[in-house]
Design an enzyme around this catalytic site. Structure first.
Site, short mmCIF file in Angstrom:
data_model
loop_
_atom_site.label_atom_id
_atom_site.label_comp_id
_atom_site.label_asym_id
_atom_site.label_seq_id
_atom_site.Cartn_x
_atom_site.Cartn_y
_atom_site.Cartn_z
N LYS A 73 14.74 5.74 12.87
CA LYS A 73 13.79 4.88 13.56
C LYS A 73 12.84 4.26 12.54
O LYS A 73 12.35 4.95 11.63
CB LYS A 73 12.99 5.67 14.59
CG LYS A 73 13.79 6.05 15.83
CD LYS A 73 12.92 6.79 16.83
CE LYS A 73 13.66 6.96 18.15
NZ LYS A 73 14.94 7.65 17.99
N ASP A 107 17.69 2.23 14.44
CA ASP A 107 17.34 2.11 15.86
C ASP A 107 16.31 0.99 16.04
O ASP A 107 15.56 0.66 15.11
CB ASP A 107 16.73 3.42 16.37
CG ASP A 107 17.78 4.51 16.53
OD1 ASP A 107 18.98 4.19 16.51
OD2 ASP A 107 17.38 5.68 16.69
N MET A 108 16.28 0.43 17.25
CA MET A 108 15.27 -0.57 17.57
C MET A 108 14.21 0.06 18.46
O MET A 108 14.53 0.75 19.43
CB MET A 108 15.91 -1.77 18.29
CG MET A 108 14.96 -2.94 18.48
SD MET A 108 14.39 -3.68 16.92
CE MET A 108 15.87 -4.54 16.39
N GLN A 137 18.67 -5.41 21.79
CA GLN A 137 18.36 -5.06 23.17
C GLN A 137 18.50 -6.27 24.09
O GLN A 137 17.83 -7.29 23.90
CB GLN A 137 16.94 -4.50 23.25
CG GLN A 137 16.76 -3.28 22.35
CD GLN A 137 15.35 -2.76 22.32
OE1 GLN A 137 15.03 -1.74 22.90
NE2 GLN A 137 14.47 -3.46 21.61
N ARG A 158 24.71 -2.65 17.42
CA ARG A 158 24.80 -1.83 18.64
C ARG A 158 24.09 -2.60 19.75
O ARG A 158 22.89 -2.82 19.70
CB ARG A 158 24.15 -0.48 18.43
CG ARG A 158 24.12 0.39 19.71
CD ARG A 158 23.10 1.51 19.60
NE ARG A 158 23.43 2.42 18.52
CZ ARG A 158 22.51 3.02 17.76
NH1 ARG A 158 21.23 2.76 17.93
NH2 ARG A 158 22.88 3.85 16.81
N ALA A 262 13.69 11.60 32.27
CA ALA A 262 12.93 10.63 33.07
C ALA A 262 13.64 9.30 33.19
O ALA A 262 13.48 8.59 34.19
CB ALA A 262 11.55 10.42 32.45
#
Length: 278
Positions: A73, A107-108, A137, A158, A262
């Site tokens: 990250k 990762d975004m 995203q 991704r 969650a």
């Protein structure tokens, strides 16, 4: 020690436990993306510690003969402290991966980190071809332009729907609209490159859509899913596709576990069934 409910979603607290998970998955035909849990550091020392932990992890995976990726990250490697800190730490990890013939996913995080993340990916993929990948995203309105900008960069993408609650002026908030955008991103990616595309989704309809597009355009793609979510489907899909499981580990597992539960009602039900032993 990670309790029984949470260990469905987290491999353990240590790198050896994570590597054992990777070995187990490899025996079942599924590859692994290992993520050391940690994010949003306010001091440089924890970011440097995680940088060094990733370097050791890449070396340990190579020494053990395990073909697994790692995923980092930006805020974990110091982006909250400044772009230069982030880039320096990330470069160290990627250079180690290049030396060991390994792979690093970036990762975004939320939209405030997008530019710095994509800039770092583009620079590193240019100097270390096919050693680094980035997450895009579908819920962000900017992503079509980002994908077009990076379509010829020699790294992986991704494609995910997006898990962050972003402002309405920069994001799509309706599920149907996000799904529509995800399909369009898949279409564009698979029509314009032959490899380096990852479908980061547990949605069977999206995976089927990607398969049809790949067949139409003669392209290739891999499937990426989370540890603990639709695992039987992951093993089934591995008969026909390259499947990767995103496997987190580390002593910061509690907040990650609560987020996973969650996010999706079926995750919560899964956790309850695991607790009851049913």
């Amino acid at each position: 020690m990670i309790p029984p409910i949470a260990d469905n979603f987290v491999a353990g607290e240590t790198a050896p436990e994570a590597i054992d998970r990777a070995l187990e998955l490899d025996e079942r035909g599924v590859s692994t993306i290992l993520n050391l849990l940690g994010e949003h550091y306010e001091r440089p020392e924890p970011a440097a510690e995680d940088r060094d932990a990733y370097v050791r992890l890449i070396e340990d995976l190579d020494d053990a003969g395990v073909e697994a990726c790692v995923s980092v990250k930006p805020s974990q490697l110091g982006l909250d402290l400044g772009k230069s800190t982030f880039r320096s730490n990330l470069e160290t990890v990627v250079e180690t991966a290049a030396e060991r013939d390994a792979f690093v996913w970036i990762d975004m995080e939320n939209h405030e980190t997008t530019d710095a993340t994509l800039d770092a990916f583009e620079a590193l993929a240019t100097t270390h071809e096919w050693t680094v990948g980035v997450c895009l995203q579908a819920n962000l309105k900017r992503t079509r332009k980002d994908l077009a900008r990076l379509i010829d960069v020699p790294g992986k993408f991704r494609l995910v729907k997006g898990a962050y609650d972003e402002p309405e002026d920069i994001s799509y908030t309706r599920k149907a609209r996000v799904n529509e955008e995800y399909r369009e991103l898949l279409r564009y990616a698979l029509a314009n490159r032959e490899r380096g595309i990852a479908v980061g989704s547990h949605d069977p309809a999206m995976i089927e859509h990607a398969g049809a597009l790949a067949a139409e355009h003669g392209a290739d793609f891999e499937i990426q899913m989370l540890m603990g979510v639709r695992e039987p489907a992951q093993f089934d899909l591995a008969a026909d596709y390259d499947v990767y499981q995103y496997v987190p580990y580390g002593d910061r597992w509690l907040s990650y576990f609560y987020r996973r539960v969650a996010e999706r009602r079926e995750n919560a039900l899964f956790a309850v069934r695991a607790a009851l032993g049913v």
